[in-house]
Enzyme design. Structure first.
Site, short mmCIF file in Angstrom:
data_model
loop_
_atom_site.label_atom_id
_atom_site.label_comp_id
_atom_site.label_asym_id
_atom_site.label_seq_id
_atom_site.Cartn_x
_atom_site.Cartn_y
_atom_site.Cartn_z
N ASP A 13 3.70 7.95 -0.18
CA ASP A 13 4.39 9.00 0.59
C ASP A 13 3.52 10.23 0.81
O ASP A 13 4.03 11.36 0.84
CB ASP A 13 5.70 9.41 -0.10
N LYS A 16 0.64 9.33 5.17
CA LYS A 16 -0.37 8.46 5.78
C LYS A 16 -0.06 8.15 7.24
O LYS A 16 -0.93 8.18 8.09
CB LYS A 16 -0.45 7.11 5.03
N GLY A 40 7.29 2.93 3.66
CA GLY A 40 8.16 3.58 4.65
C GLY A 40 7.32 4.61 5.37
O GLY A 40 7.06 5.68 4.84
N HIS A 41 6.85 4.27 6.56
CA HIS A 41 5.92 5.15 7.26
C HIS A 41 6.63 5.84 8.44
O HIS A 41 7.05 5.18 9.38
CB HIS A 41 4.70 4.35 7.71
N GLN A 219 1.40 2.58 0.25
CA GLN A 219 1.48 3.05 -1.15
C GLN A 219 0.32 4.03 -1.44
O GLN A 219 -0.17 4.66 -0.53
CB GLN A 219 1.48 1.88 -2.14
P1 IMO Z 1 4.46 4.23 1.18
O1 IMO Z 1 3.54 3.29 1.91
C1 IMO Z 1 6.27 5.53 -2.51
C2 IMO Z 1 6.85 2.55 -5.67
C3 IMO Z 1 8.29 2.29 -6.03
C4 IMO Z 1 8.14 1.92 -7.50
C5 IMO Z 1 6.83 1.14 -7.52
C6 IMO Z 1 6.99 -0.37 -7.47
O2 IMO Z 1 5.63 4.69 1.95
O3 IMO Z 1 3.67 5.35 0.58
P2 IMO Z 1 7.67 -2.04 -5.51
O4 IMO Z 1 8.90 -2.09 -4.67
O5 IMO Z 1 6.40 -1.85 -4.73
O6 IMO Z 1 7.56 -3.17 -6.48
O7 IMO Z 1 7.87 -0.72 -6.42
O8 IMO Z 1 6.09 1.58 -6.39
N1 IMO Z 1 6.51 2.41 -4.24
C7 IMO Z 1 6.35 3.44 -3.40
N2 IMO Z 1 6.52 4.75 -3.58
N3 IMO Z 1 5.87 5.09 -1.31
C8 IMO Z 1 5.65 3.77 -1.12
O9 IMO Z 1 5.08 3.30 0.00
C9 IMO Z 1 5.95 2.87 -2.18
N4 IMO Z 1 5.91 1.53 -2.31
C10 IMO Z 1 6.24 1.26 -3.59
O10 IMO Z 1 9.10 3.43 -5.85
O11 IMO Z 1 7.96 3.08 -8.27
MG MG Z 2 7.33 5.57 1.04
#
Ligand code: IMO
Ligand code: MG
Length: 424
Positions: A13, A16, A40-41, A219
């Site tokens: 988050d 990006k 979630g972009h 992520q």
């Molecule tokens: P973007 O691309 C923020 C976090 C989840 C959890 C951990 C594992 O939007 O930055 P998962 O469902 O991947 O097995 O969860 O990773 N997490 C994210 N946190 N932004 C994301 O994606 C995330 N994708 C996974 O909250 O702590």
């Molecule tokens: Mg996210």
């Protein structure tokens, strides 16, 4: 060929999508290489807000081809929904979206297992997004997973599904199997035209002079399976090198790596967060920055900029430059803080080499910075920022040991400016 990688460098988050959207204006290809619908972009363009989960953030540009690499997980139901939503918004991309046939598939079973695992873990749950990411990647690693190309072969798929359910000690009735195969065939009818060989496309254009590729990370590095805050991580690799592993286009060929950091820190889900703020300042930042998960709607945990963790991710990703987002969110605060060390049992640590059992007990050591009152949303270059904001950015650069090349001061594309090299 010119290639740039945009990588989240904290716990996700970091903004990006906005930066990819900004840079995609001059990119021929935008490529996702890991993660799945856990991402979630969010892009704001005009009065519209678009939330993308698996489709690359370059999709809003009519001449940009969007590729999804072999390292990505595709949830057939969710990607169909995402495609329909873009179609509803009149975005024509039928000839410029391609998914690698080797991409892994997320099944309803994976989402079920994700939820069950979280329930079983009780207090030590990970706080996943519930999208089946951990179980789907685990199955691929265990060589029991399903890949996109398998959807074209129903008999083979049927055998693989039976094996998968046996492997997980789950019952699969004939009726349920027939239903799942029918659904997956339905998805295949729809996804077939978007499936191809992304590796070949990328390596074929590698030597074409005027083509440019933008790799879009999902992520963030502190969620990386090996180098993140294990076990509170995601199940994919979230580092510079992952762009190669997840596409078949070697990371050796990437010209420039940009690391994205927010001007403060956020985290969703469980796990250590040394600089987390527990006062009403957190609510203030959460409201100003609209810090709610784009995938799950969960309120994000808020913290000060963590200089220790940020330097670690800059190092292991060999960043060329850093990008700072959401600087505007901090305006109006009297004081800003950056964590310069972790204190554990009276000893100072400037690295992340603490055991998970110690992480929760560390005390952050802060350096304090002056805040600013002025609205910076319309600043067009660094010199228009108040002195306090400039000082804050320069302090971040010192922590990262990396120059900042781009700053975002609002959600719109235009609210972004570049910084030329600073003489020291
Ligand atoms: P973007 O691309 C923020 C976090 C989840 C959890 C951990 C594992 O939007 O930055 P998962 O469902 O991947 O097995 O969860 O990773 N997490 C994210 N946190 N932004 C994301 O994606 C995330 N994708 C996974 O909250 O702590
Ligand atoms: Mg996210």
């Amino acid at each position: 060929m010119a290639s740039t990688l945009v990588l989240g460098c904290m716990w996700g988050d970091e903004g990006k999508a906005k930066i990819v959207d900004y840079l995609a204006a001059s990119a021929d290809f935008v490529v996702r290489f890991q993660g799945g619908s856990n991402a979630g972009h969010t892009i704001v363009y005009g009065n519209q807000k678009y939330v993308l989960h698996t489709i690359p953030s370059g999709i809003l540009y009519p001449d940009t081809t969007c590729l999804i690499g072999a390292g990505v997980l595709v949830d057939p139901t969710l990607i169909k929904e995402e495609i329909h939503n873009l179609e509803k918004a009149n975005i024509d991309f039928s000839k410029r979206l391609l998914i690698d046939y080797r991409a892994g598939v997320v099944l309803p079973l994976h989402k079920q297992l994700d939820m069950e695992n979280e329930t079983k873990l009780k207090k030590s749950k990970i706080g996943t997004t519930g999208k089946g990411i951990g179980p789907a990647y685990s199955d691929l690693t265990a060589r029991i997973g399903i890949r996109l190309e398998d959807l074209a072969y129903p008999e083979y798929l049927s055998e693989r599904l039976k094996q998968l359910y046996t492997y997980h000690h789950k019952k699969l009735t004939d009726e349920e199997l027939t239903k799942q195969i029918a659904e997956l065939q339905d998805s295949w009818k729809f996804l077939k035209k978007y499936t191809g060989d992304v590796e070949s496309i990328l390596n074929d254009i590698a030597n074409i002079k005027d083509k440019s590729i933008l790799f879009e990370g999902a992520q963030g590095t502190l969620l990386d399976l090996n180098f993140g805050t294990y076990p509170y991580v995601t199940s994919s690799r979230v580092m510079t090198d992952a762009a190669g592993i997840g596409t078949g286009f070697s990371a050796r060929r990437i010209d420039k790596v940009l690391g994205i950091y927010k001007a403060y820190t956020t985290r969703v889900g469980e796990g250590p967060f040394p600089t987390e703020i527990f006062t009403d300042i957190a609510d203030r930042i959460r409201t100003a920055g609209n810090e709610y998960g784009s995938t799950t709607g969960r309120p994000r945990r808020i913290g000060w900029f963590d200089g220790v963790a940020a330097r670690y991710s800059a190092r292991i990703n060999a960043l060329d430059n850093a990008v700072i987002t959401c600087l505007d969110v901090l305006q109006g605060l009297d004081e800003l803080k950056i964590c310069s060390a972790y204190k554990y049992k009276g000893k100072l640590y400037r690295s992340m080499k603490l055991h998970p059992s110690q992480f929760d007990k560390i005390e952050p050591v802060y350096e304090s910075f002056e805040g600013w009152d002025a609205d910076i949303c319309n600043c067009k270059n660094k010199s228009e920022l108040p002195k306090a904001a400039r000082d804050y950015l320069e302090a971040i650069e010192d922590f990262l040991e990396t120059r900042i090349c781009l700053v975002s001061v609002g959600r719109e594309r235009e609210q972004t400016f570049t910084i030329k090299e600073r003489k020291r």
